[in-house]
Design a protein around this motif. Sequence first.
Motif, PDB file in Angstrom:
ATOM      1  N   ARG A  18       0.861  -1.191   0.000  1.00 14.24           N
ATOM      2  CA  ARG A  18       0.000   0.000   0.000  1.00 14.24           C
ATOM      3  C   ARG A  18       0.890   1.232   0.000  1.00 14.24           C
ATOM      4  NH1 ARG A  18      -4.745   1.982   2.931  1.00 14.24           N
ATOM      5  NH2 ARG A  18      -5.234   3.883   1.762  1.00 14.24           N
ATOM      6  N   VAL A  19       0.734   2.109  -0.983  1.00 11.37           N
ATOM      7  CA  VAL A  19       1.515   3.348  -1.043  1.00 11.37           C
ATOM      8  C   VAL A  19       0.592   4.506  -0.687  1.00 11.37           C
ATOM      9  CG1 VAL A  19       2.880   4.879  -2.487  1.00 11.37           C
ATOM     10  CG2 VAL A  19       3.056   2.400  -2.782  1.00 11.37           C
ATOM     11  N   LEU A  20       0.972   5.259   0.335  1.00  9.21           N
ATOM     12  CA  LEU A  20       0.157   6.364   0.812  1.00  9.21           C
ATOM     13  C   LEU A  20       0.454   7.644   0.041  1.00  9.21           C
ATOM     14  CD1 LEU A  20       0.550   5.837   4.666  1.00  9.21           C
ATOM     15  CD2 LEU A  20      -1.330   5.069   3.208  1.00  9.21           C
ATOM     16  N   SER A  21      -0.525   8.502  -0.029  1.00 11.61           N
ATOM     17  CA  SER A  21      -0.320   9.840  -0.560  1.00 11.61           C
ATOM     18  C   SER A  21       0.657  10.598   0.328  1.00 11.61           C
ATOM     19  CB  SER A  21      -1.661  10.588  -0.606  1.00 11.61           C
ATOM     20  OG  SER A  21      -1.446  11.974  -0.815  1.00 11.61           O
ATOM     21  N   ARG A  22       1.437  11.471  -0.283  1.00 11.34           N
ATOM     22  CA  ARG A  22       2.364  12.309   0.482  1.00 11.34           C
ATOM     23  C   ARG A  22       1.841  13.755   0.593  1.00 11.34           C
ATOM     24  NH1 ARG A  22       3.923   7.606   1.162  1.00 11.34           N
ATOM     25  NH2 ARG A  22       6.116   6.970   1.184  1.00 11.34           N
ATOM     26  N   GLU A  23       0.548  13.949   0.348  1.00 17.39           N
ATOM     27  CA  GLU A  23      -0.008  15.304   0.359  1.00 17.39           C
ATOM     28  C   GLU A  23       0.122  15.967   1.733  1.00 17.39           C
ATOM     29  OE1 GLU A  23      -4.132  17.694  -0.751  1.00 17.39           O
ATOM     30  OE2 GLU A  23      -4.195  15.529  -0.439  1.00 17.39           O
ATOM     31  N   ILE A  24      -0.200  15.223   2.781  1.00 17.58           N
ATOM     32  CA  ILE A  24      -0.133  15.801   4.125  1.00 17.58           C
ATOM     33  C   ILE A  24       1.318  16.092   4.490  1.00 17.58           C
ATOM     34  CG2 ILE A  24      -0.724  15.446   6.547  1.00 17.58           C
ATOM     35  CD1 ILE A  24      -2.817  13.380   5.499  1.00 17.58           C
ATOM     36  N   GLU A  25       2.189  15.136   4.229  1.00 21.20           N
ATOM     37  CA  GLU A  25       3.612  15.337   4.509  1.00 21.20           C
ATOM     38  C   GLU A  25       4.156  16.553   3.769  1.00 21.20           C
ATOM     39  OE1 GLU A  25       7.907  13.044   4.019  1.00 21.20           O
ATOM     40  OE2 GLU A  25       6.050  11.972   3.587  1.00 21.20           O
ATOM     41  N   ALA A  26       3.754  16.744   2.531  1.00 23.13           N
ATOM     42  CA  ALA A  26       4.236  17.871   1.738  1.00 23.13           C
ATOM     43  C   ALA A  26       3.808  19.208   2.335  1.00 23.13           C
ATOM     44  CB  ALA A  26       3.731  17.762   0.303  1.00 23.13           C
ATOM     45  N   GLU A  27       2.698  19.214   3.027  1.00 27.95           N
ATOM     46  CA  GLU A  27       2.220  20.440   3.683  1.00 27.95           C
ATOM     47  C   GLU A  27       2.911  20.669   5.018  1.00 27.95           C
ATOM     48  OE1 GLU A  27      -0.021  23.918   3.853  1.00 27.95           O
ATOM     49  OE2 GLU A  27       0.095  22.490   2.195  1.00 27.95           O
ATOM     50  N   VAL A  28       3.113  19.597   5.778  1.00 31.32           N
ATOM     51  CA  VAL A  28       3.581  19.725   7.162  1.00 31.32           C
ATOM     52  C   VAL A  28       5.101  19.719   7.280  1.00 31.32           C
ATOM     53  CG1 VAL A  28       3.572  18.645   9.448  1.00 31.32           C
ATOM     54  CG2 VAL A  28       1.467  18.710   8.090  1.00 31.32           C
ATOM     55  N   ALA A  29       5.780  18.771   6.640  1.00 28.80           N
ATOM     56  CA  ALA A  29       7.209  18.582   6.866  1.00 28.80           C
ATOM     57  C   ALA A  29       8.045  19.821   6.554  1.00 28.80           C
ATOM     58  CB  ALA A  29       7.709  17.373   6.087  1.00 28.80           C
ATOM     59  N   PRO A  30       7.839  20.502   5.425  1.00 27.07           N
ATOM     60  CA  PRO A  30       8.657  21.702   5.169  1.00 27.07           C
ATOM     61  C   PRO A  30       8.452  22.789   6.221  1.00 27.07           C
ATOM     62  CG  PRO A  30       7.588  20.958   3.147  1.00 27.07           C
ATOM     63  CD  PRO A  30       6.962  20.201   4.270  1.00 27.07           C
ATOM     64  N   ALA A  31       7.233  22.923   6.705  1.00 28.15           N
ATOM     65  CA  ALA A  31       6.972  23.922   7.739  1.00 28.15           C
ATOM     66  C   ALA A  31       7.686  23.575   9.041  1.00 28.15           C
ATOM     67  CB  ALA A  31       5.464  24.058   7.970  1.00 28.15           C
ATOM     68  N   LEU A  32       7.698  22.299   9.395  1.00 25.44           N
ATOM     69  CA  LEU A  32       8.403  21.889  10.591  1.00 25.44           C
ATOM     70  C   LEU A  32       9.893  22.189  10.473  1.00 25.44           C
ATOM     71  CD1 LEU A  32       6.825  18.362  11.207  1.00 25.44           C
ATOM     72  CD2 LEU A  32       6.316  20.468  12.453  1.00 25.44           C
ATOM     73  N   ALA A  33      10.440  21.965   9.299  1.00 26.56           N
ATOM     74  CA  ALA A  33      11.883  22.170   9.093  1.00 26.56           C
ATOM     75  C   ALA A  33      12.253  23.637   9.040  1.00 26.56           C
ATOM     76  CB  ALA A  33      12.310  21.490   7.800  1.00 26.56           C
ATOM     77  N   ASN A  34      11.358  24.473   8.494  1.00 27.96           N
ATOM     78  CA  ASN A  34      11.698  25.884   8.277  1.00 27.96           C
ATOM     79  C   ASN A  34      11.422  26.778   9.464  1.00 27.96           C
ATOM     80  OD1 ASN A  34      12.496  25.313   5.666  1.00 27.96           O
ATOM     81  ND2 ASN A  34      10.483  25.753   4.798  1.00 27.96           N
ATOM     82  N   GLU A  35      10.537  26.368  10.365  1.00 25.54           N
ATOM     83  CA  GLU A  35      10.130  27.225  11.470  1.00 25.54           C
ATOM     84  C   GLU A  35      10.901  26.849  12.712  1.00 25.54           C
ATOM     85  OE1 GLU A  35       8.003  29.772  11.606  1.00 25.54           O
ATOM     86  OE2 GLU A  35       7.425  29.710   9.511  1.00 25.54           O
ATOM     87  N   ARG A  36      12.137  27.181  12.756  1.00 19.90           N
ATOM     88  CA  ARG A  36      12.942  26.875  13.960  1.00 19.90           C
ATOM     89  C   ARG A  36      13.258  28.157  14.710  1.00 19.90           C
ATOM     90  NH1 ARG A  36      11.927  22.030  15.387  1.00 19.90           N
ATOM     91  NH2 ARG A  36      12.012  20.592  13.652  1.00 19.90           N
TER      92      ARG A  36
END
Length: 196
Positions: free
Chosen positions: A178-196
């Motif tokens: 089963r391959v999951l969509s990466r739509e949620i990750e694409a929204e959340v992960a960059p924000a987590l990385a950039n907002e330090r």
Amino acid sequence: MDLGETVVETVAPHPAVLDIQLVGSRAEGRETRWSDWDFGVRANDFAALSKALPALLAPLEPLVQQWDRLSTEQCWMLLLRGPVKVDLIFPDEPHDKEGPWQPGPDTLAGIDDHFWDWMVWLRSKEAAGKGELVTAELEKLFGHLLEPLGAEQKPLSIAEAVEAYRGARGRAERRFGRVLSREIEAEVAPALANER
């Protein structure tokens, strides 16, 4: 119209709603950029309202809608683009905490939703300077979600949790076909990385 008004005006017209109001840090003026939008909701027919929530809130175009598995009261969680976390909390409706996720082809999507929602919530606690809570929650995350997926080491940071999850999710996808969509990750992960 701000998000608080939008959520209230979206949910309040349902006939089962007795009251809905913004609560928590945003209501008290102590929010950070990452803070949840928490709403206390009282209903005279919780079953009817809970069934209607996905359709009621669809105009907000949530990436995620799900019940909180680990709350002591019923809580309907949304993750919106931004990313922005919204919780509808029902203080009159008790909820028994659920056990760790059991990975399988039918649960992987729910696990993915829960993980990214949890990361946004953890980032809000980190931004508020609640380091001890973040540490405790990372340990809970490991036991409830990461370890069942096959991760071997407790994460010490949000970044480590994301790295461990990506690896464990990939292995689970291969195992269950089963391959999951990466739509949620694409929204959340960059924000987590950039907002330090």
